[in-house]
Write a protein that holds these residues in place. Structure first.
Motif, PDB file in Angstrom:
ATOM      1  N   ASP A 206      45.950  28.111  43.304  1.00 28.65           N
ATOM      2  CA  ASP A 206      45.893  29.435  42.698  1.00 28.65           C
ATOM      3  C   ASP A 206      47.257  29.697  42.078  1.00 28.65           C
ATOM      4  O   ASP A 206      48.265  29.742  42.787  1.00 28.65           O
ATOM      5  N   SER A 216      48.919  35.363  33.590  1.00 29.74           N
ATOM      6  CA  SER A 216      47.624  34.700  33.764  1.00 29.74           C
ATOM      7  C   SER A 216      47.444  34.380  35.237  1.00 29.74           C
ATOM      8  O   SER A 216      48.404  34.381  36.016  1.00 29.74           O
ATOM      9  N   ASP A 217      46.196  34.104  35.625  1.00 31.08           N
ATOM     10  CA  ASP A 217      45.850  33.873  37.029  1.00 31.08           C
ATOM     11  C   ASP A 217      44.591  33.022  37.065  1.00 31.08           C
ATOM     12  O   ASP A 217      43.559  33.409  36.507  1.00 31.08           O
ATOM     13  N   ILE A 218      44.666  31.877  37.716  1.00 31.27           N
ATOM     14  CA  ILE A 218      43.525  30.956  37.792  1.00 31.27           C
ATOM     15  C   ILE A 218      43.489  30.329  39.178  1.00 31.27           C
ATOM     16  O   ILE A 218      44.544  30.097  39.788  1.00 31.27           O
ATOM     17  N   GLN A 242      30.218  33.362  41.942  1.00 30.59           N
ATOM     18  CA  GLN A 242      31.104  33.683  40.824  1.00 30.59           C
ATOM     19  C   GLN A 242      30.329  33.776  39.517  1.00 30.59           C
ATOM     20  O   GLN A 242      30.543  34.684  38.707  1.00 30.59           O
ATOM     21  N   GLY A 280      38.177  40.810  42.820  1.00 34.09           N
ATOM     22  CA  GLY A 280      39.086  40.578  41.707  1.00 34.09           C
ATOM     23  C   GLY A 280      40.026  41.740  41.463  1.00 34.09           C
ATOM     24  O   GLY A 280      40.029  42.736  42.198  1.00 34.09           O
ATOM     25  N   THR A 308      40.097  39.574  36.980  1.00 34.28           N
ATOM     26  CA  THR A 308      39.664  38.308  37.564  1.00 34.28           C
ATOM     27  C   THR A 308      38.344  38.477  38.305  1.00 34.28           C
ATOM     28  O   THR A 308      37.999  39.562  38.759  1.00 34.28           O
ATOM     29  N   GLU A 310      36.981  36.273  41.498  1.00 31.92           N
ATOM     30  CA  GLU A 310      37.471  35.188  42.352  1.00 31.92           C
ATOM     31  C   GLU A 310      36.904  35.247  43.771  1.00 31.92           C
ATOM     32  O   GLU A 310      37.627  35.487  44.733  1.00 31.92           O
ATOM     33  N   GLU A 324      38.359  31.059  40.436  1.00 28.65           N
ATOM     34  CA  GLU A 324      38.813  32.280  39.784  1.00 28.65           C
ATOM     35  C   GLU A 324      38.949  32.104  38.276  1.00 28.65           C
ATOM     36  O   GLU A 324      39.595  31.166  37.805  1.00 28.65           O
ATOM     37  N   ASP A 325      38.327  33.014  37.549  1.00 28.06           N
ATOM     38  CA  ASP A 325      38.480  33.111  36.105  1.00 28.06           C
ATOM     39  C   ASP A 325      39.048  34.475  35.745  1.00 28.06           C
ATOM     40  O   ASP A 325      38.942  35.430  36.516  1.00 28.06           O
ATOM     41  N   MET A 326      39.607  34.573  34.554  1.00 31.70           N
ATOM     42  CA  MET A 326      39.965  35.864  33.962  1.00 31.70           C
ATOM     43  C   MET A 326      38.958  36.202  32.871  1.00 31.70           C
ATOM     44  O   MET A 326      38.575  35.333  32.083  1.00 31.70           O
ATOM     45  N   THR A 338      39.321  32.092  30.864  1.00 32.98           N
ATOM     46  CA  THR A 338      39.682  30.828  31.521  1.00 32.98           C
ATOM     47  C   THR A 338      38.707  29.736  31.097  1.00 32.98           C
ATOM     48  O   THR A 338      37.484  29.922  31.164  1.00 32.98           O
TER      49      THR A 338
END
Length: 348
Positions: A206, A216-218, A242, A280, A308, A310, A324-326, A338
């Protein structure tokens, strides 16, 4: 200047005719300044107070603001204002006491989350910057999975991720990189440790970057070697939850409803007790912004929201899996920002 005018609408709603900003995220949002300082905003003056380390930077990044030294008198900047808004959710008690002393005779009005709410909806310029940060995180993932091997320390994987983002775009992590393998995967925020990654384990990564002021966050979970049937089963439940949540996103829906869709999907497969965190959160200048996607959230998904999705399953003494996607919400639906593949990757 559009943001300043929008901010004035916020100030008028709470009865303020001026504001003092200290939070770096708010200062950047209003002025574009990335250094340390204080903003003083009135109808007659736009002041940025900072020291000599940042003077040239301030002149370049915040050309609409009057640049003042730390010795500047707050009372002078606010001479024509009486009702002054302040960031009650950011300032410490000690900092607030100092302001109260300096601004004796002024009425201080708490801003609450008004400015945070203003930052929730991203314009196209912000979206472009966020997409650049997401793209870099996707590239870092693609690079890293070609270099992961059993026998590596978790912190070595984190170094691969962060090194790529730093090397390719000069970007720093948007938060402490999480790399948790095996039984450590059951810790949703398991920061990279000296644990050695073994074959047969799952590895959850993560991470994200901050590029040109936006985050950003994945999260992706991979298998080191062939995954077991049980690992595949749990992974597919998370992926199903998800996917269901992402497909349900639409403007006007309650964020809590979105959370419930993913949570019920996981519960229906018997893993409800192993999903304990919110679904999220918003992402922008800060890694955690509005809207909050949780069971108790009162936020409504609106056009321009970036957040997100997630879900995760965390089984103590066994493993953890999160994907996790944005996403970007629009009046016409949503866009998944993402792009990293989500099928279970087995690193052989």
């Amino acid at each position: 200047m559009k943001r300043i005018e929008a901010f004035w609408t916020v100030l008028q709603a709470i009865g303020a005719d001026a504001a003092i900003l200290y939070a770096p995220e708010n200062i950047f949002y209003i002025s574009g300044f990335t250094g340390e300082g204080t903003l003083v905003i009135t109808r007659n003056r736009l002041c940025l107070i900072t020291d000599s380390r940042y003077t040239l930077m301030a002149q370049e990044e915040a050309p609409d603001f009057e640049i003042l030294p730390p010795t500047a008198d707050l009372l002078d900047c606010l001479s024509t204002s009486f009702h002054v808004a302040y960031e009650d959710q950011y300032l410490s008690v000690a900092a607030f006491s100092r302001i109260t002393e300096k601004l004796a005779g002024k009425e201080l009005l708490p801003m609450g989350d008004k400015l945070t709410c203003l930052r929730q909806h991203k314009d196209l310029g912000e979206l472009t910057l966020i997409m650049d940060a997401v793209r870099l995180a996707d590239e870092a993932f693609a690079y890293t999975v070609t270099h992961i091997r059993s026998g590596m320390h978790e912190y070595e994987v984190a170094a691969l991720i962060e090194g790529y983002m730093r090397r390719e775009a000069g970007a720093l992590p948007s938060f402490e990189t999480i790399c948790a393998s095996g039984v450590r995967g059951a810790m949703p925020h398991g920061a990279a440790s000296e644990k050695i990654i073994q074959k047969g384990e799952l590895l959850t990564m993560d991470f994200g970057c901050k590029l040109n002021g936006y985050c950003s966050d994945i999260t992706r979970t991979v298998s080191i070697g062939p995954a077991s049937d049980r690992q595949k089963e749990i992974y597919n439940v998370v992926l199903y939850a998800q996917t269901r949540a992402e497909n349900a996103v639409k403007c006007g829906m309650k964020a809590s409803q979105l959370d419930r869709i993913a949570r019920e999907a996981i519960s229906n497969f018997g893993y409800g007790d192993y999903f304990g965190h919110a679904l999220g959160h918003g992402v922008g200048i800060a890694i955690h912004e509005y809207p909050t996607i949780s069971p108790k959230s009162d936020h409504i998904i609106e056009n321009g929201d970036v957040f997100t999705i997630e879900p995760g399953i965390y089984i103590p003494n066994e493993c953890g899996i999160r994907i996790e996607d944005m996403l970007y919400a629009t009046n016409g639906g949503y866009t998944v920002l993402t792009k990293s593949p989500k099928g279970l990757l087995e690193i052989l």
